[in-house]
Design an enzyme around this catalytic site. Sequence first.
Site, short mmCIF file in Angstrom:
data_model
loop_
_atom_site.label_atom_id
_atom_site.label_comp_id
_atom_site.label_asym_id
_atom_site.label_seq_id
_atom_site.Cartn_x
_atom_site.Cartn_y
_atom_site.Cartn_z
N LYS A 88 0.88 -1.17 0.00
CA LYS A 88 0.00 0.00 0.00
C LYS A 88 0.91 1.22 0.00
CE LYS A 88 -1.82 3.05 2.06
NZ LYS A 88 -1.70 4.50 1.73
N GLY A 127 6.68 5.12 8.69
CA GLY A 127 5.85 6.32 8.70
C GLY A 127 5.85 6.96 10.07
N SER A 128 4.73 7.54 10.44
CA SER A 128 4.67 8.33 11.67
C SER A 128 4.50 7.44 12.90
CB SER A 128 3.50 9.30 11.58
OG SER A 128 2.29 8.58 11.44
N VAL A 161 0.70 6.43 13.48
CA VAL A 161 0.17 5.31 12.69
C VAL A 161 0.91 4.02 13.05
CG1 VAL A 161 -0.30 4.44 10.37
CG2 VAL A 161 -0.60 6.86 10.85
N GLY A 162 2.18 4.14 13.42
CA GLY A 162 2.93 2.96 13.89
C GLY A 162 2.21 2.27 15.04
N GLU A 201 9.33 1.39 11.42
CA GLU A 201 10.39 2.41 11.27
C GLU A 201 9.67 3.76 11.35
OE1 GLU A 201 12.23 5.13 10.39
OE2 GLU A 201 12.59 4.52 8.31
#
Length: 485
Positions: A179, A232-233, A236-237, A254
Amino acid sequence: MSDGMNVPTGQVLIDGEWGPPSSGEVIAVQNPSDGGDYACLARGQASDIDMAVASSRAAAEGDWGDMPAFERGRLMHRLSQRILDHVEELALMEARDVGKPLTQARADAVACARYFEFYAGAADKLHGDTIPYLEGYSVMTFREPHGVTGHIIPWNYPMQILGRSIGAALATGNACVLKPAEDAGLTSLAIGELARQVGFPPGAFNIVPGYGEEAGQALIDHPGIDHISFTGSPEVGTIVQKAAAVFRRPVTLELGGKSPQVVFADVDMENALPFLSRGFVQNAGQTCSAGSRLLVEDSAYDRVTEMVAEKVAALTVGPADRDMDCGPVINKQQYDRVNAYLDLAAKDGLTTIGQAQLAANAPSEGYYVPPTVIGDVPPDHRLAQEEIFGPVLTCIRFKDEADAIRIANGTSYGLAAGVWTEDVNKAMRLGRKIKAGQVFINNYGAGGGVELPFGGMKGSGFGREKGFEALLGFTATKTIAVKHG
Ligand code: NAP
Ligand code: MG
């Protein structure tokens, strides 16, 4: 179609075929250099993710899973070569999509090819052990793929992050569902098309673009995924990790950083200056490992920060296709976010000691933030603690070695660090004491480091990508014990 590469924008790639998403809808793709829409991405949703996961499952348990490792490697070599054949088109596409200067986009395309090359070579070289055990037993281990792996990548380095994540997953025999980010997904589609052309079996590499909250959420909530790799952020992690917990499945996260560059008074500035002044500017500062905190020993503070500020003041920010030192940031939201930090700095009386120039005739609708150096930031200030994800360098003083280590480790992050000194003993002490996944001594970034394990400590996440170590994360060890008397 885009840039002569026959990339079906607005479509999903499932089971070796391009087609419209089930929603029939597309997302407009913006060019951050001028703020205009110029392409579209499919708005994939849960039903597309369902089909992609089923297709990847069939591949993992069929043609792709049964393929000898060296043949997987050959396919990946072919893909790597195909990417190299198209470097210029890919670079143009990435430059326009992300807003990064062409030279940087070109380096990303070459790095993407290099990831597939590295992991192609590794595909048939990952093997298990035999373990001495009890009399009458033979014990061996196998590194087995997880099966179907989900990959969610951000917009800042689409080609590089795709290469390192998909490359390692494919090499170990996983079938992948990707995605890409809604803000920059075109090169992902292009690489998916090149993979199709070189003959990857259907389902080995599926791509479903879409919104994070729709396609992304459907992927992380899908019961048919065996592993999730996310970059990502931190926010959202956390969502990704919680979703994984429901299924008790592994994740690699990461999540960025606030990486210190620790400069001692005996620094060789001729070597250090290009790294210190550019480490936070690359990709308009939207780099998880950006060297965004400049920690300088008191006695050298004025000299070092003045040199850096002067160098930064000579940089130019402008449209990606004009290939200047710095491009725009990705979108309006990021532009507002970075400017809010600059406003906060002004409000709190922090001093801007150097700022780059905006190019003449830069489109007024582009998201340009001139690289900025802020002097004497208290180590606990928000500008010194939070990932700005824009071209802003915060300078901080330290008294001595212990102070440097305390400040370097004094954020919630731990992704990368740089140490600059001619004293090898001191450099090694810091190298061991700094909490970060990578520490660079008298260099920064090691020229990309496809071969070097990369990932976070503390709030920067866990698991390692890049290098041989990434292969371990995309596999599970199986032990077979045979009792033969
Ligand atoms: P983000 O929201 O974390 O996006 C990363 C990826 O996750 C994108 O593909 C995104 O899709 C997807 N996503 C978003 N919500 C999701 C959900 N609920 N479930 C599954 N996937 C989801 O990051 P961003 O919006 O691009 O940027 C926000 C901040 O994150 C930045 O300002 C920066 O601080 C940080 N960041 C860090 C890195 C890094 O390399 N560590 C990279 C990028 C950003 P959509 O893009 O379609 O929403
Ligand atoms: Mg987003």
